[in-house]
Design a protein around this motif. Sequence first.
Motif, short mmCIF file in Angstrom:
data_model
loop_
_atom_site.label_atom_id
_atom_site.label_comp_id
_atom_site.label_asym_id
_atom_site.label_seq_id
_atom_site.Cartn_x
_atom_site.Cartn_y
_atom_site.Cartn_z
N VAL A 115 -12.62 52.38 -6.91
CA VAL A 115 -12.30 53.11 -8.25
C VAL A 115 -12.79 54.44 -8.00
CG1 VAL A 115 -13.74 53.27 -10.58
CG2 VAL A 115 -13.33 51.02 -9.74
N ALA A 116 -13.50 54.81 -7.24
CA ALA A 116 -13.90 56.29 -7.01
C ALA A 116 -12.45 57.00 -6.41
CB ALA A 116 -14.88 56.42 -5.78
N TYR A 117 -11.84 56.31 -5.69
CA TYR A 117 -10.39 56.72 -5.26
C TYR A 117 -9.32 56.63 -6.19
CZ TYR A 117 -5.93 56.85 -3.02
OH TYR A 117 -4.59 57.18 -2.81
N CYS A 118 -9.24 55.61 -7.12
CA CYS A 118 -8.19 55.38 -7.88
C CYS A 118 -8.47 56.47 -9.19
CB CYS A 118 -8.21 53.99 -8.37
SG CYS A 118 -7.86 52.74 -7.27
N TRP A 119 -9.28 56.86 -9.44
CA TRP A 119 -9.70 57.88 -10.34
C TRP A 119 -10.23 59.15 -10.07
CZ3 TRP A 119 -9.75 52.47 -11.50
CH2 TRP A 119 -9.11 52.11 -12.47
N GLY A 120 -10.46 59.25 -8.72
CA GLY A 120 -10.84 60.61 -8.35
C GLY A 120 -12.21 61.11 -8.67
N LEU A 121 -13.27 60.26 -8.34
CA LEU A 121 -14.52 60.35 -8.85
C LEU A 121 -15.38 60.90 -8.08
CD1 LEU A 121 -14.72 57.20 -11.46
CD2 LEU A 121 -13.75 59.39 -12.01
N ARG A 122 -16.39 61.59 -8.55
CA ARG A 122 -17.53 61.86 -7.74
C ARG A 122 -18.49 60.80 -7.80
NH1 ARG A 122 -16.65 66.14 -11.31
NH2 ARG A 122 -16.03 68.34 -10.17
N ARG A 123 -19.46 60.76 -6.48
CA ARG A 123 -20.32 59.72 -6.39
C ARG A 123 -21.21 59.40 -7.88
NH1 ARG A 123 -24.19 60.71 -1.64
NH2 ARG A 123 -24.77 62.48 -3.02
N ASN A 124 -21.83 60.35 -8.39
CA ASN A 124 -22.51 60.29 -9.79
C ASN A 124 -21.63 60.06 -10.77
OD1 ASN A 124 -25.38 60.35 -10.56
ND2 ASN A 124 -24.33 62.01 -11.95
N GLU A 125 -20.38 60.28 -10.78
CA GLU A 125 -19.71 59.84 -11.93
C GLU A 125 -19.24 58.41 -12.01
OE1 GLU A 125 -17.16 64.16 -12.50
OE2 GLU A 125 -16.40 62.50 -11.41
N VAL A 126 -19.06 57.97 -10.56
CA VAL A 126 -18.66 56.45 -10.60
C VAL A 126 -19.84 55.58 -10.91
CG1 VAL A 126 -18.93 56.27 -7.88
CG2 VAL A 126 -17.05 54.70 -9.40
N ARG A 127 -21.01 56.05 -10.42
CA ARG A 127 -22.24 55.25 -10.58
C ARG A 127 -22.44 55.04 -12.11
NH1 ARG A 127 -26.36 58.14 -9.74
NH2 ARG A 127 -27.85 56.14 -9.28
N HIS A 128 -22.69 55.96 -12.84
CA HIS A 128 -22.73 56.00 -14.25
C HIS A 128 -21.70 55.34 -15.13
CE1 HIS A 128 -25.84 58.84 -13.03
NE2 HIS A 128 -26.37 58.45 -14.24
N LEU A 129 -20.58 54.74 -14.56
CA LEU A 129 -19.37 54.21 -15.41
C LEU A 129 -20.05 52.85 -15.93
CD1 LEU A 129 -16.39 54.33 -13.26
CD2 LEU A 129 -17.09 55.79 -15.01
#
Length: 365
Positions: free
Chosen positions: A187-201
């Motif tokens: 998911v971090a790759y597929c939507w280009g997310l930072r670590r903290n962004e993907v953790r809080h999804l």
Amino acid sequence: MAVDSAGRVLDFGAVRFLHPEDVVFTQMLTGWRNQQLSRNLSFGTIEGRERLVTRFQESTNEYPWQWTPAHVDEFFGDLRSVKHAAQSTIRSYQAALRAFCSYVASPDYGWDRVCEQYFGTHPSQVCFGWNTAVHAQTNESDPKRRPFTRHELQAFFDRADDEVDRIATLGRKGWLPAYRDAVLFKVAYCWGLRRNEVRHLQTVDFARNPHAREFGKYGVLQVRYGKAMKGSPPKRRSVLTVFDWSTEIVADWLERGHPHMTDGLDLFPSERGALVSETALNRRFNRYCEDLGLSPGLDIHSLRRSYVTHLIESGMDALFVQHQAGHEHASTTALYTSVSSDYRVKTLRRALDSTIRDALAGMED
């Protein structure tokens, strides 16, 4: 002795303390914390700055009203030469120390009067342009950091999937966290997310994109914990889904994995119900990279770097990629873009072919 909510000394009276140094220093930190809270800085930023100032005081074995520029030279020289701290870390620490000294040295807050009464001296600024690091260029990231190649990325995702199968075959409970992390990395790759962004999804952060119905209910991802500007709350943005295989990954996780970990909204919870920790993610990520023999220049943020690079390589408009990544300026996106040799060769080939066609057309005329 007390300080108000803005960090100003309210009353220091004539009370004599057994150890006035410790009392005054503690109250300075309390007042500085209040002053920073009034500036709307995050709690994490404030706590990190307080730890740095305390560490500096313990290292010098002196109190703020006794600090000199020589203490700054010695402390940060040791961090660079002995502990090999990164340049960005040094600059961040120096900025925190400079801010603290500006606070305690300002007559507006009253610490000069307190120190004069108790110690016969006063605090002053000890961080100057000539003894601290200068932010001289836009990009100061570690040159070893880079995106995945497409081959490396596929190998990494395969390794994450294999770990899930291995643990499940052994009949151990750890297959579920391994499955969670495998999905999180994708998911971090597929939507280009930072670590903290993907953790809080959360599960409710996905929505339909009426202009891309083929993605179903996963056409748009609302990022609510984007990188914040100084003194501001997390920056929100929406990221459009671009990879057709990404929706299957999320749907499968929500059906087969997520219900077994929580009944809450967090997309990637820990076994205890809280958000998955950064330490746990880093540990698993690094282990997979070591197992594959990948270079140490890769980190979780490399998934985001890869996303930007691969979109540019596939011919996506640069402004679209900039908005997807949530960058204020195109120059920031350019720093993330590590276009592969294959893409550059194809671009050069197109330019050369165009030049040759124009030249031949001119000869015919």
